[in-house]
Structure formats: structure tokens, C-alpha cells
Write an enzyme that holds these catalytic residues in place. Structure first.
Site, PDB file in Angstrom:
ATOM      1  N   ASP A  11     -46.035  74.408  39.825  1.00  0.00           N
ATOM      2  CA  ASP A  11     -45.803  75.298  40.948  1.00  0.00           C
ATOM      3  C   ASP A  11     -47.075  75.337  41.806  1.00  0.00           C
ATOM      4  O   ASP A  11     -48.162  75.017  41.333  1.00  0.00           O
ATOM      5  CB  ASP A  11     -45.477  76.690  40.389  1.00  0.00           C
ATOM      6  CG  ASP A  11     -45.443  77.750  41.453  1.00  0.00           C
ATOM      7  OD1 ASP A  11     -44.687  77.572  42.430  1.00  0.00           O
ATOM      8  OD2 ASP A  11     -46.155  78.755  41.307  1.00  0.00           O
ATOM      9  N   ASP A  13     -48.048  78.093  44.605  1.00  0.00           N
ATOM     10  CA  ASP A  13     -48.661  79.402  44.853  1.00  0.00           C
ATOM     11  C   ASP A  13     -48.678  80.254  43.584  1.00  0.00           C
ATOM     12  O   ASP A  13     -47.640  80.503  42.981  1.00  0.00           O
ATOM     13  CB  ASP A  13     -47.915  80.138  45.960  1.00  0.00           C
ATOM     14  CG  ASP A  13     -47.931  79.350  47.265  1.00  0.00           C
ATOM     15  OD1 ASP A  13     -48.928  78.642  47.509  1.00  0.00           O
ATOM     16  OD2 ASP A  13     -46.955  79.445  48.031  1.00  0.00           O
ATOM     17  N   ASN A  55     -41.304  76.525  46.291  1.00  0.00           N
ATOM     18  CA  ASN A  55     -40.435  77.235  47.241  1.00  0.00           C
ATOM     19  C   ASN A  55     -41.267  77.595  48.463  1.00  0.00           C
ATOM     20  O   ASN A  55     -42.308  78.249  48.315  1.00  0.00           O
ATOM     21  CB  ASN A  55     -39.918  78.548  46.633  1.00  0.00           C
ATOM     22  CG  ASN A  55     -38.875  78.354  45.551  1.00  0.00           C
ATOM     23  OD1 ASN A  55     -38.379  77.250  45.327  1.00  0.00           O
ATOM     24  ND2 ASN A  55     -38.535  79.447  44.877  1.00  0.00           N
TER      25      ASN A  55
HETATM   26 MG    MG Z   1     -45.729  80.664  42.146  1.00  0.00          MG
END
Ligand code: MG
Ligand code: ZN
Length: 194
Positions: A11, A13, A55
């Protein structure tokens, strides 16, 4: 048959980079977590190719455009390179939650794309992220879920941390990306099969 790619999905962030409360809207907004660049370098040295799955609903909401996102990732790649680390590719869900797409985590779409692109069995792929959506997507795709307590769930880290919510079966929990890298490298090339 040997030669299968050793692939890790991270991932962005809250995992590789810091969380920005107001989205990462410019390259200057992106900064790495402590020890994260070095962790990727160590994984690379251990023969792991690393990709990012992120995302980015700010695109779907019109908060920034693709050129800006590319500029953010150019800065990320530059900082990684400065630490001797490399992320092969960044896979992004550009949609807003209300779009109902198949790629916004916790949906498994991004991970399925990655599995196809690298022709790697998803059961062999560790996925590390700081939110429940990351480990839920990992479980839904049949990957190995790893939760990092350095972002959204940082209040749950350490002695005296809040209890964790229920996690997908088989989820392993680590303090941060450095601890995750330690685990992966100590485990060696062949993951334990539960
Ligand atoms: Mg994250
Ligand atoms: Zn999407």
C-alpha cells in the site's frame, strides 16, 4: 518449474509513505515513513520485486489530476532510488467509493490485475498495508495479508495499544514496513503454507 517472480505488493499512504489528512495533492506532500525506503531496498536485495497498489479516490473526486499523481510518484521513485530501492510499478484505483468499481480496496481488482501482469500465483504474494481494506483485499484475492500498524491503525500498536478489530484469517501484524521486511527476509524464499 523455477523462476517464479518473488513479488510483494505494498500500500502507499500510511505504509510506504506518510498519511496525509488532506490527500497527497502535490509531490511535496509525499514523504516516506521512517525506514520504509530502506525496507524496500532490503527486500529488493533479497530478490523481491515490489509494486504498489493504492486507492486514489482524490482522482475520482477531482481533487488532483493524473499528471499530478504521476509527479507524486516520480518523487517517490526518486527518493526510493536514492535509498537504493526500486518499486517496479504503481497500480492505482482512480475511482470514488460511490463508483462501485471492482478495483478500490477492499475489492480485490487491483491485486488480480497485478497477478495477471506478473503471471504469479496470488497465494505466493504478500500484501502489506495499514488499513483493514488492504488486508481484506489481500484475503479476497487469495494473497497473504500483512497489516502494518504505522498508519490508520497506529493507535493499536505496541504494549497498551487498542485491541485490533477482527482481521481476515491468516493476517500477520507488523509494526511497520521495516518489521515486515525483517519478517519476509527471515522467512526466506519459500513462504510457510498455513
Ligand atoms: Mg494506506
Ligand atoms: Zn477502482
Amino acid at each position: 518449474m523455477g523462476g517464479t517472480v518473488k513479488l510483494i505488493v505494498l500500500d502507499r499512504d500510511g505504509s510506504l509513505g506518510q498519511i496525509s489528512e488532506d490527500y497527497v495533492r502535490s509531490p511535496e506532500d509525499w514523504s516516506p515513513q521512517a525506514g520504509a525506503l530502506e525496507a524496500v531496498a532490503r527486500l529488493n536485495q533479497g530478490g523481491w520485486r515490489v509494486v504498489v497498489a493504492s486507492n486514489q479516490s482524490g482522482l475520482g473526486r477531482g481533487l488532483f489530476d493524473m499528471a499530478t499523481l504521476n509527479a507524486v510518484h516520480a518523487r517517490m521513485h526518486k527518493l526510493l532510488a536514492g535509498a537504493g530501492a526500486r518499486v517496479d510499478a504503481v497500480f492505482v484505483c482512480p475511482h470514488a467509493p460511490e463508483d462501485g468499481c471492482a478495483c478500490r480496496k477492499p475489492e480485490p481488482g487491483l491485486l488480480l490485475q497485478i497477478g495477471q501482469r506478473y503471471a504469479v500465483p496470488l497465494a505466493d504474494v504478500p500484501v502489506a498495508g495499514d488499513s483493514l481494506n488492504d488486508v481484506r483485499a489481500a484475503a479476497a484475492a487469495g494473497c497473504q495479508p500483512h497489516l502494518l500498524l504505522c498508519g490508520q491503525l497506529s493507535a493499536h500498536a505496541g504494549a497498551g495499544g487498542l485491541p485490533l478489530p477482527p482481521l481476515p484469517e491468516g493476517t500477520l501484524v507488523h509494526k511497520d514496513l521495516a518489521a515486515f521486511a525483517d519478517f519476509i527476509l527471515a522467512r526466506g524464499a519459500v513462504p510457510d503454507k498455513a
